[in-house]
Design a protein around this motif. Structure first.
Motif: not given
Length: 532
Positions: A38-60
């Motif tokens: 149900g999640i298509d990276p090409g339509t739902t992730w483009v335009g968003r910061p990659l950090k926002s797609l990860l957990g807090r510790a993963s963003a670090v």
């Protein structure tokens, strides 16, 4: 730019999803599979910061990896958590690479691991401790499970419990919930140490799955938690008492050894050792390969011998440790019967035919009628021996059903065999025993006698104990009397009889004429005068 270089990057990374981010860290292109259906990276992730797609510790982790990125060099893979929705996450491996064709943009490749799991910290029953876990194992065996249907999985998590931040606390809660869920009834996992757990489970359960669950629990909080798991099965056909003894010793060793030894090996080795000890003890009892030593108990008013206590000895040593093992393994009733059999034989020999002899009886042997029936049968041809026999009930093992135990002891008293309550005052159930068991004599534990001649507090307490017994028409014995001062003190308090090195040591051939006032004899340090 054509798609070819990007496809080349995807193939190079051998990933599930290829992501391209710009200099600001925003996703400008995504192709491949999403973390869940149900999640298509090409339509739902483009335009968003990659950090926002990860957990807090993963963003670090991502920020640190980007800072170390060198052109043309792929950074080492790092573990991250990808957010699926507000309630679920999925573990993944992230690799980043700076392709010359798309610089200054950065190519990122995601390889998913495991399945998505809940983000919320689950509620779970509290972790057990070692003693409660032993009770759960006993319960599982008592409920009709075959012994080979019960197993223990040990999970070691190095470093757990050393951090106190919120992420680690939440991760610990997740780990405990996961281990409880994996247990045989959803509530039989124990935390032995901050880093070691034991889970009651089925022998066929996959211990590797426990390791994955621990890793998932850490990943949900952005932590990379490593663990190891081993399993120790319980051999089929072994007596439950043997298993409980081995388990108790093994868990103690697991707690004390930390991570230095494999817990499954500790358990297996202790089980083998305990089985060997049980076989050795059973053989000794069967062959009657032990001796009886006799220690005099004196009438404190007359100074004469009132009776002798029969004390079992293996190689002339006190069998306290051996008896404790026998009680734990459910073998003590056979030993108690063997001891009284030897004592009765001695009581019919010349020189003993006029003496009263006390024999110890473990509380565990009062759990059924076997001991009482055996004793009554052995003494039936010798009614005069019954009048010279005294049974001392010890508190080395707890008496479960006091009402039933009192009924059994009543059969002995009805037959003319007197009953003594041993070690009075130190056991948690001493007064409960005195309240519920009809006895003729109470033996006051030596801990009350040690400083009776120097401590007013001890004399006051002992005086109340003696007064209580006198009001119940129960005679008293003070044990471990070693000096004249101690003898004088207990005599002044109204204690009826005394036992200890002042009056004589245990001996296979006791000297019958013992002077009323004997020279004090010092006890060897650490020597035990009786197993009761």
């Amino acid at each position: 730019m054509s798609i070819s270089p990007r496809l080349l990057g995807l193939a190079f990374a051998s990933a599930d999803t290829l992501i391209e981010i710009d200099v600001d860290g925003r996703v400008v292109m995504a192709i491949g599979a999403g973390p869940v259906s149900g999640i298509d990276p090409g339509t739902t992730w483009v335009g968003r910061p990659l950090k926002s797609l990860l957990g807090r510790a993963s963003a670090v982790v991502l920020t640190d990896a980007l800072a170390k990125l060198q052109p043309g060099v792929r950074c080492p893979a790092v573990d991250v958590v990808v957010v699926c929705d507000k309630d679920h996450v999925r573990r993944a491996r992230l690799r980043i690479f700076l392709l010359p064709e798309i610089a200054p943009a950065v190519s990122c490749a995601l390889s998913y691991e495991g399945t998505a799991f809940a983000l919320a910290v689950p509620q779970a029953p509290p972790m057990l401790d070692a003693d409660t876990l032993i009770n759960r194992v006993q319960l599982a065996l008592d409920e009709g499970r075959k012994s080979d249907e019960v197993s223990l999985a040990f999970v070691d998590i190095p470093g757990l419990g050393t951090e106190t931040d919120e992420s680690h606390r939440r991760a610990e809660a997740r780990i405990e919930a996961a281990l409880q869920s994996a247990s045989i009834d959803g509530a039989s996992a124990a935390r032995l140490t901050p880093e070691r757990f034991a889970v009651l489970c089925n022998p066929g359960d996959d211990t590797a799955a426990l390791v994955e669950q621990v890793r998932d629990a850490g990943a949900a909080e952005g932590l990379d938690i490593l663990s190891t798991s081993t399993q120790a099965g319980i051999d089929a056909g072994l007596p439950p008492g043997l298993v409980m003894r081995a388990l108790r010793v093994a868990l103690k060793a697991c707690i004390e050894s930390g991570q230095n030894l494999r817990p499954d090996q500790i358990f297996s080795e202790n089980l083998k050792h305990t089985l060997k000890e049980a076989e050795r003890f059973s053989a000794l009892v069967k062959k009657r390969d032990f001796k009886l030593h006799f220690q005099p108990i004196h009438d404190l008013r007359t100074g004469e011998i009132h009776h002798l206590e029969a004390l079992a000895r293996f190689d002339d040593e006190s069998p306290a440790g051996t008896v404790a093992l026998a009680e734990a393994l459910g073998l003590i009733d056979k030993f108690d019967r063997a001891v009284v059999e030897k004592a009765l034989q001695q009581m019919r020999r010349p020189g003993f035919t006029h003496l009263t002899v006390a024999v110890n009886l473990s509380g565990a042997s009062l759990s059924n009628d076997i001991y009482i029936q055996t004793l009554l049968k052995m003494t039936q041809p010798f009614p005069e021996v019954r009048s010279r026999l005294l049974i001392e009930v010890t508190e080395t093992a707890a008496v479960g059903d006091l009402e039933a135990a009192n009924r059994r002891l009543g059969l002995l008293r009805d037959a003319g065999i007197r009953v003594c309550l041993d070690d009075f005052g130190v056991g948690a159930a001493s007064f409960e025993y005195l309240q519920n068991l009809s006895v003729d004599i109470v033996k006051i534990d030596g801990s009350f006698i040690r400083d009776v001649d120097t401590s007013e507090r001890t004399r006051t307490l002992l005086g109340h104990l003696v007064g209580l017994c006198r009001s119940l028409k129960v005679a008293t014995i003070a044990e471990m009397i070693e000096t004249e001062a101690q003898a004088d003190a207990v005599r002044a308090l109204g204690v009826d009889m005394g036992q200890g090195f002042l009056f004589g040591r245990p001996s296979a051939d006791p000297v019958m004429p013992v002077p009323a006032r004997a020279t004090p004899v010092r006890r060897r340090q650490g020597e035990v005068t009786g197993w009761g």
